[in-house]
Design a protein around this motif. Structure first.
Motif, PDB file in Angstrom:
ATOM      1  N   CYS A   1      80.844  50.274  35.749  1.00  0.00           N
ATOM      2  CA  CYS A   1      81.649  49.059  35.662  1.00  0.00           C
ATOM      3  C   CYS A   1      83.145  49.364  35.569  1.00  0.00           C
ATOM      4  O   CYS A   1      83.549  50.502  35.359  1.00  0.00           O
ATOM      5  N   VAL A   2      83.910  48.297  35.721  1.00  0.00           N
ATOM      6  CA  VAL A   2      85.363  48.328  35.574  1.00  0.00           C
ATOM      7  C   VAL A   2      85.703  47.297  34.503  1.00  0.00           C
ATOM      8  O   VAL A   2      85.224  46.161  34.547  1.00  0.00           O
ATOM      9  N   LEU A   3      86.528  47.706  33.541  1.00  0.00           N
ATOM     10  CA  LEU A   3      86.912  46.827  32.447  1.00  0.00           C
ATOM     11  C   LEU A   3      88.416  46.630  32.473  1.00  0.00           C
ATOM     12  O   LEU A   3      89.173  47.599  32.528  1.00  0.00           O
ATOM     13  N   ASP A   4      88.854  45.379  32.464  1.00  0.00           N
ATOM     14  CA  ASP A   4      90.275  45.038  32.360  1.00  0.00           C
ATOM     15  C   ASP A   4      90.495  44.470  30.970  1.00  0.00           C
ATOM     16  O   ASP A   4      89.864  43.483  30.587  1.00  0.00           O
TER      17      ASP A   4
ATOM     18  N   VAL B   1      94.621  43.372  22.384  1.00  0.00           N
ATOM     19  CA  VAL B   1      93.679  42.793  23.338  1.00  0.00           C
ATOM     20  C   VAL B   1      93.298  41.389  22.886  1.00  0.00           C
ATOM     21  O   VAL B   1      92.825  41.190  21.772  1.00  0.00           O
ATOM     22  N   THR B   2      93.523  40.436  23.774  1.00  0.00           N
ATOM     23  CA  THR B   2      93.113  39.066  23.497  1.00  0.00           C
ATOM     24  C   THR B   2      92.003  38.610  24.445  1.00  0.00           C
ATOM     25  O   THR B   2      91.314  37.630  24.170  1.00  0.00           O
ATOM     26  N   TYR B   3      91.833  39.322  25.560  1.00  0.00           N
ATOM     27  CA  TYR B   3      90.821  38.940  26.539  1.00  0.00           C
ATOM     28  C   TYR B   3      90.423  40.173  27.328  1.00  0.00           C
ATOM     29  O   TYR B   3      91.245  41.049  27.584  1.00  0.00           O
ATOM     30  N   ILE B   4      89.147  40.251  27.709  1.00  0.00           N
ATOM     31  CA  ILE B   4      88.710  41.317  28.602  1.00  0.00           C
ATOM     32  C   ILE B   4      87.872  40.718  29.719  1.00  0.00           C
ATOM     33  O   ILE B   4      87.266  39.652  29.572  1.00  0.00           O
ATOM     34  N   ASP B   5      87.871  41.419  30.834  1.00  0.00           N
ATOM     35  CA  ASP B   5      87.074  41.020  31.983  1.00  0.00           C
ATOM     36  C   ASP B   5      86.338  42.260  32.459  1.00  0.00           C
ATOM     37  O   ASP B   5      86.874  43.368  32.376  1.00  0.00           O
ATOM     38  N   ALA B   6      85.138  42.094  32.956  1.00  0.00           N
ATOM     39  CA  ALA B   6      84.347  43.234  33.420  1.00  0.00           C
ATOM     40  C   ALA B   6      83.659  42.881  34.727  1.00  0.00           C
ATOM     41  O   ALA B   6      83.338  41.721  34.985  1.00  0.00           O
ATOM     42  N   ARG B   7      83.448  43.900  35.540  1.00  0.00           N
ATOM     43  CA  ARG B   7      82.736  43.729  36.805  1.00  0.00           C
ATOM     44  C   ARG B   7      82.122  45.061  37.199  1.00  0.00           C
ATOM     45  O   ARG B   7      82.541  46.113  36.735  1.00  0.00           O
ATOM     46  N   GLU B   8      81.146  45.001  38.070  1.00  0.00           N
ATOM     47  CA  GLU B   8      80.568  46.218  38.618  1.00  0.00           C
ATOM     48  C   GLU B   8      81.560  46.765  39.645  1.00  0.00           C
ATOM     49  O   GLU B   8      82.444  46.042  40.110  1.00  0.00           O
ATOM     50  N   PRO B   9      81.440  48.042  40.021  1.00  0.00           N
ATOM     51  CA  PRO B   9      82.384  48.609  40.995  1.00  0.00           C
ATOM     52  C   PRO B   9      82.454  47.836  42.314  1.00  0.00           C
ATOM     53  O   PRO B   9      83.487  47.800  42.960  1.00  0.00           O
ATOM     54  N   ASP B  10      81.357  47.164  42.698  1.00  0.00           N
ATOM     55  CA  ASP B  10      81.369  46.385  43.944  1.00  0.00           C
ATOM     56  C   ASP B  10      81.932  44.977  43.752  1.00  0.00           C
ATOM     57  O   ASP B  10      81.980  44.189  44.675  1.00  0.00           O
TER      58      ASP B  10
ATOM     59  N   SER C   1      78.066  45.002  27.766  1.00  0.00           N
ATOM     60  CA  SER C   1      77.365  46.116  28.415  1.00  0.00           C
ATOM     61  C   SER C   1      78.356  47.086  29.027  1.00  0.00           C
ATOM     62  O   SER C   1      78.178  48.298  28.961  1.00  0.00           O
ATOM     63  N   CYS C   2      79.412  46.560  29.604  1.00  0.00           N
ATOM     64  CA  CYS C   2      80.439  47.407  30.201  1.00  0.00           C
ATOM     65  C   CYS C   2      81.156  48.216  29.120  1.00  0.00           C
ATOM     66  O   CYS C   2      81.388  49.415  29.277  1.00  0.00           O
ATOM     67  N   VAL C   3      81.504  47.572  28.017  1.00  0.00           N
ATOM     68  CA  VAL C   3      82.154  48.283  26.911  1.00  0.00           C
ATOM     69  C   VAL C   3      81.267  49.423  26.449  1.00  0.00           C
ATOM     70  O   VAL C   3      81.710  50.556  26.256  1.00  0.00           O
TER      71      VAL C   3
END
Length: 122
Positions: A77-80, A93-102, A110-112
């Motif tokens: 995953c990628v975590l912003d 950190v006030t917000y995070i976003d996560a996605r799979e590499p695709d 789960s990403c964390v």
């Protein structure tokens, strides 16, 4: 009787002319995952140094004004992480976003968890 038949025929023909709302196409792409802070306690509220200790060096560090985005990439995953200052304090950190590499959606917690186990993270 002719009048009733003519009225029904006219009604049916006019019903075909009535404006009907256009059908909306199904949304294509990603489905928004509701923001749930459970499992994100190790990240939300942390500063950049804490994130670096947790995940290792960020793969991207983007600053815009007083805001900052740290991006961490792993195999799964990628975590912003978005950091903003508040009340004269350093950005946290006030917000995070996560996605799979695709680019597909993935659960943020789960990403964390996956990133804390990546090489370079602690």
């Amino acid at each position: 009787m002719k009048t009733i038949g003519a009225a029904i025929g006219l009604g049916l023909s006019l019903a075909g002319c009535a404006a009907t709302p256009a059908a909306r196409p199904a949304a294509v792409g990603q489905v928004a995952v509701p923001y749930n802070p459970i499992g994100l306690e190790r990240v939300i509220g942390q500063d950049a140094a804490s994130l670096t200790r947790l995940f290792g060096q960020p793969d991207a560090d983007i600053r815009e004004g007083t805001a900052r985005k740290l991006q961490f990439q792993g195999r799964f995953c990628v975590l912003d992480a978005y950091l903003y200052p508040k009340d004269g304090q350093p950005p946290r950190v006030t917000y995070i976003d996560a996605r799979e590499p695709d680019g597909s959606t993935i659960d943020r917690a789960s990403c964390v968890s996956a990133l804390t186990r990546r090489e370079g993270g602690k």
